[in-house]
Write an enzyme that holds these catalytic residues in place. Structure first.
Site, PDB file in Angstrom:
ATOM      1  N   TYR A  27      43.699  12.958  30.842  1.00 34.44           N
ATOM      2  CA  TYR A  27      42.564  12.397  30.102  1.00 34.44           C
ATOM      3  C   TYR A  27      42.445  13.113  28.749  1.00 34.44           C
ATOM      4  O   TYR A  27      42.149  12.502  27.724  1.00 34.44           O
ATOM      5  CB  TYR A  27      41.277  12.570  30.919  1.00 34.44           C
ATOM      6  CG  TYR A  27      40.025  12.223  30.156  1.00 34.44           C
ATOM      7  CD1 TYR A  27      39.730  10.905  29.799  1.00 34.44           C
ATOM      8  CD2 TYR A  27      39.127  13.229  29.769  1.00 34.44           C
ATOM      9  CE1 TYR A  27      38.572  10.603  29.088  1.00 34.44           C
ATOM     10  CE2 TYR A  27      37.970  12.927  29.057  1.00 34.44           C
ATOM     11  CZ  TYR A  27      37.707  11.615  28.722  1.00 34.44           C
ATOM     12  OH  TYR A  27      36.569  11.312  27.999  1.00 34.44           O
ATOM     13  N   SER A 109      28.768  16.731  23.950  1.00 29.15           N
ATOM     14  CA  SER A 109      28.919  15.273  23.905  1.00 29.15           C
ATOM     15  C   SER A 109      27.808  14.572  24.680  1.00 29.15           C
ATOM     16  O   SER A 109      27.313  15.085  25.689  1.00 29.15           O
ATOM     17  CB  SER A 109      30.271  14.902  24.519  1.00 29.15           C
ATOM     18  OG  SER A 109      30.310  13.521  24.833  1.00 29.15           O
ATOM     19  N   GLN A 130      26.090  15.746  20.053  1.00 31.14           N
ATOM     20  CA  GLN A 130      26.783  14.545  19.561  1.00 31.14           C
ATOM     21  C   GLN A 130      26.164  13.306  20.193  1.00 31.14           C
ATOM     22  O   GLN A 130      26.022  13.229  21.415  1.00 31.14           O
ATOM     23  CB  GLN A 130      28.273  14.619  19.894  1.00 31.14           C
ATOM     24  CG  GLN A 130      29.062  13.364  19.538  1.00 31.14           C
ATOM     25  CD  GLN A 130      29.197  12.406  20.703  1.00 31.14           C
ATOM     26  OE1 GLN A 130      29.298  12.839  21.865  1.00 31.14           O
ATOM     27  NE2 GLN A 130      29.183  11.110  20.434  1.00 31.14           N
ATOM     28  N   TYR A 132      26.163   9.178  20.884  1.00 27.45           N
ATOM     29  CA  TYR A 132      26.721   7.825  20.877  1.00 27.45           C
ATOM     30  C   TYR A 132      25.530   6.879  20.886  1.00 27.45           C
ATOM     31  O   TYR A 132      24.592   7.080  21.676  1.00 27.45           O
ATOM     32  CB  TYR A 132      27.542   7.565  22.142  1.00 27.45           C
ATOM     33  CG  TYR A 132      28.961   8.086  22.103  1.00 27.45           C
ATOM     34  CD1 TYR A 132      29.807   7.791  21.040  1.00 27.45           C
ATOM     35  CD2 TYR A 132      29.462   8.840  23.165  1.00 27.45           C
ATOM     36  CE1 TYR A 132      31.117   8.252  21.027  1.00 27.45           C
ATOM     37  CE2 TYR A 132      30.776   9.303  23.154  1.00 27.45           C
ATOM     38  CZ  TYR A 132      31.590   9.004  22.080  1.00 27.45           C
ATOM     39  OH  TYR A 132      32.883   9.450  22.061  1.00 27.45           O
ATOM     40  N   THR A 158      28.550   9.937  16.184  1.00 22.21           N
ATOM     41  CA  THR A 158      29.935   9.431  16.227  1.00 22.21           C
ATOM     42  C   THR A 158      29.954   7.941  15.908  1.00 22.21           C
ATOM     43  O   THR A 158      29.226   7.152  16.506  1.00 22.21           O
ATOM     44  CB  THR A 158      30.562   9.718  17.602  1.00 22.21           C
ATOM     45  OG1 THR A 158      30.564  11.125  17.784  1.00 22.21           O
ATOM     46  CG2 THR A 158      31.989   9.191  17.690  1.00 22.21           C
ATOM     47  N   ARG A 167      43.617   3.835  26.574  1.00 25.34           N
ATOM     48  CA  ARG A 167      44.624   4.870  26.836  1.00 25.34           C
ATOM     49  C   ARG A 167      45.312   4.497  28.146  1.00 25.34           C
ATOM     50  O   ARG A 167      44.674   4.457  29.207  1.00 25.34           O
ATOM     51  CB  ARG A 167      43.967   6.252  26.917  1.00 25.34           C
ATOM     52  CG  ARG A 167      43.393   6.702  25.568  1.00 25.34           C
ATOM     53  CD  ARG A 167      42.810   8.090  25.658  1.00 25.34           C
ATOM     54  NE  ARG A 167      41.742   8.193  26.628  1.00 25.34           N
ATOM     55  CZ  ARG A 167      40.456   7.932  26.371  1.00 25.34           C
ATOM     56  NH1 ARG A 167      40.067   7.597  25.162  1.00 25.34           N
ATOM     57  NH2 ARG A 167      39.561   8.024  27.322  1.00 25.34           N
ATOM     58  N   LYS A 254      30.444  11.505  12.124  1.00 20.48           N
ATOM     59  CA  LYS A 254      31.783  11.794  12.655  1.00 20.48           C
ATOM     60  C   LYS A 254      32.605  10.518  12.766  1.00 20.48           C
ATOM     61  O   LYS A 254      32.135   9.520  13.337  1.00 20.48           O
ATOM     62  CB  LYS A 254      31.641  12.439  14.040  1.00 20.48           C
ATOM     63  CG  LYS A 254      32.942  12.727  14.757  1.00 20.48           C
ATOM     64  CD  LYS A 254      32.675  13.551  16.007  1.00 20.48           C
ATOM     65  CE  LYS A 254      33.946  13.977  16.687  1.00 20.48           C
ATOM     66  NZ  LYS A 254      34.557  12.936  17.503  1.00 20.48           N
ATOM     67  N   HIS A 278      39.079  10.422  15.978  1.00 23.79           N
ATOM     68  CA  HIS A 278      38.763  10.623  17.392  1.00 23.79           C
ATOM     69  C   HIS A 278      39.972  11.209  18.140  1.00 23.79           C
ATOM     70  O   HIS A 278      40.242  10.866  19.292  1.00 23.79           O
ATOM     71  CB  HIS A 278      38.322   9.311  18.041  1.00 23.79           C
ATOM     72  CG  HIS A 278      37.244   9.470  19.073  1.00 23.79           C
ATOM     73  ND1 HIS A 278      35.920   9.231  18.822  1.00 23.79           N
ATOM     74  CD2 HIS A 278      37.297   9.872  20.360  1.00 23.79           C
ATOM     75  CE1 HIS A 278      35.207   9.447  19.921  1.00 23.79           C
ATOM     76  NE2 HIS A 278      36.024   9.852  20.873  1.00 23.79           N
ATOM     77  N   ARG A 281      42.491   8.730  19.681  1.00 23.96           N
ATOM     78  CA  ARG A 281      42.129   8.067  20.938  1.00 23.96           C
ATOM     79  C   ARG A 281      41.549   6.678  20.719  1.00 23.96           C
ATOM     80  O   ARG A 281      41.249   5.966  21.671  1.00 23.96           O
ATOM     81  CB  ARG A 281      41.110   8.910  21.706  1.00 23.96           C
ATOM     82  CG  ARG A 281      41.656  10.250  22.110  1.00 23.96           C
ATOM     83  CD  ARG A 281      40.562  11.224  22.511  1.00 23.96           C
ATOM     84  NE  ARG A 281      39.993  11.000  23.818  1.00 23.96           N
ATOM     85  CZ  ARG A 281      40.536  11.373  24.960  1.00 23.96           C
ATOM     86  NH1 ARG A 281      41.707  11.983  24.949  1.00 23.96           N
ATOM     87  NH2 ARG A 281      39.947  11.159  26.106  1.00 23.96           N
TER      88      ARG A 281
END
Ligand SMILES: Cc1cc2nc3c(=O)[nH]c(=O)nc-3n(C[C@H](O)[C@H](O)[C@H](O)COP(=O)(O)O)c2cc1C
Length: 382
Positions: A27, A109, A130, A132, A158, A167, A254, A278, A281
């Site tokens: 991961y 995060s 951070q 989202y 972000t 991924r 970010k 990122h 990613r």
């Protein structure tokens, strides 16, 4: 081999590979689609050549600097990473403590395992949070308020993950939403007994900032569907205003990778931007962060602080980013590898390795103060 014996970030990566179950190790060690941008982030640093200088006084060197007005023992912060408590039990709490002791910022995060309050309970200095932006605005407002109540000194917003990049390793490993645990995955965990023992000793095994705080999220399956639907694809420049107002403190944007976006961020009221893709990613095929840094620094001039993340694997990489005008840098995978290899001691080792490399490189470039590094220390542009 103990973490103290690790000489490079690559050594810590190999130790983490042996200690962390494959699905969680991969991961961290993965990028979107072909992983081309993930690789470019690291490779482009190697193309930059340093100027070796001699017969200059190298005594009394200093790596101390400031990021958004905060004193840092070196301009290297811990990047926000989701699921960090799966690299090592209580991972965010341990990494935050290691960063605090070292004198560098730790960024928690939104998608962390340990919650804002967990990290607050084991630290004594402010950390960064951070954010989202989710469609559930009540949840977002509450998150901002929780970060404020915990005394966080910066909000890192972000911008480059409103739609999830793919991924392949995660899908193959069953790290999808909802998670698909098969006997193969249970076997992966069983072959990592120290990791398992540590995990059995903690109650923190799910997204601590979300469960119990978002409407309708009580268990793992409701959490999976919530997270996969919640990132707001309509997020726009206008939203930054209400976020900034609600937050009322230092704000860092970010995920800026384009000069035009960098120029637009000047009017946003933010204190800094992070040049970032990122960690490769999200948009596979995007340019490496370091290759975009010089133009973005030129685009914003001295009107805003520019930071960089992506591909930093040594103190030399940090130095190169600083030479191109970054006021600060962040490490994602390097600290995750340290954490996976040896918990708090491993994160400390990551920071020690980078500090030593940065210090010696700076000296051999003929500089004594990290704040004096400039393009003049480099041979050519990337
Ligand atoms: C495993 C992993 C999880 C991540 N999770 C987040 C996240 O939750 N929020 C975020 O803003 N960035 C996240 N990132 C991106 C990092 O903050 C950072 O941009 C990136 O790791 C820098 O590249 P590096 O790993 O090469 O240092 C994550 C990166 C990794 C490797």
């Amino acid at each position: 081999m103990s973490v103290e014996q690790a000489l490079t970030i690559a050594d810590l990566k190999e130790q983490a590979r042996r200690r962390v179950p494959k699905m969680f190790f991969e991961y961290a060690d993965s990028g979107a689609w072909t992983e081309g941008t993930y690789r470019a982030n690291e490779e482009d640093f190697h193309k930059i050549k340093l100027r070796q200088r001699v017969l200059v006084d190298m005594t009394n060197r200093s790596l101390a600097s400031e990021m958004i007005g905060e004193n840092v023992s070196m301009p290297v912060a811990i990047a926000p990473t989701g699921f960090t408590g799966m690299q090592h039990a209580d991972g965010e709490m341990l990494a935050a403590q290691a960063a605090e002791e070292f004198g560098v910022p730790f960024t928690l995060s939104t998608m962390s395992i340990c919650s804002i309050e967990d990290v607050r309970s084991v630290t004594s200095k402010p950390f960064w949070f951070q954010l989202y932006v989710m469609q559930d605005r009540d949840f977002v407002l509450n998150l901002i308020d929780r970060a404020k109540a915990a005394g966080c000194s910066a909000l890192v917003l972000t911008l480059d993950l409103q739609i999830l990049g793919q991924r392949h390793k995660d899908l193959r490993n069953g790290l999808s939403a909802p998670p698909r645990f098969t006997p193969k995955h249970l076997w992966q965990m069983a072959t990592r007994p120290f990791w398992c023992l540590d995990m059995l000793g903690t109650k923190r095994r799910t997204f601590g900032n979300i469960v119990g705080h978002a409407k309708g999220v009580g268990d793992l399956s409701s959490l999976s569907s919530w997270t996969s639907e919640q990132f707001d694809p309509q997020l726009s420049w206008k939203d930054i205003e209400w976020i900034r107002e609600r937050w009322g403190g230092k704000l860092i944007l970010k995920g800026i990778l384009d000069e035009e976006d960098a120029r637009m961020s000047l009017g946003s009221g933010a204190d800094a931007i992070i040049v970032s893709n990122h960690g490769g990613r999200q948009l596979d095929g995007a340019a490496s962060s370091i290759s975009m840094l010089p133009r973005i620094v030129d685009a914003v001039g001295d009107q805003m602080e520019v930071h960089l993340d992506g591909g930093i694997r040594s103190g030399q990489d940090v130095l190169k980013a600083l030479c191109y005008g970054a006021k600060g840098t962040y490490i994602g995978r390097p600290f995750l590898y340290g954490l996976g290899a040896g918990g708090k001691a491993g994160v400390r080792r990551t920071l020690e390795i980078i500090r030593k490399e940065l210090d010696v490189t700076m000296a051999l470039c003929g500089e004594r103060d990290v704040k004096n590094l400039s393009r003049n220390n480099l041979l050519k542009d990337v």
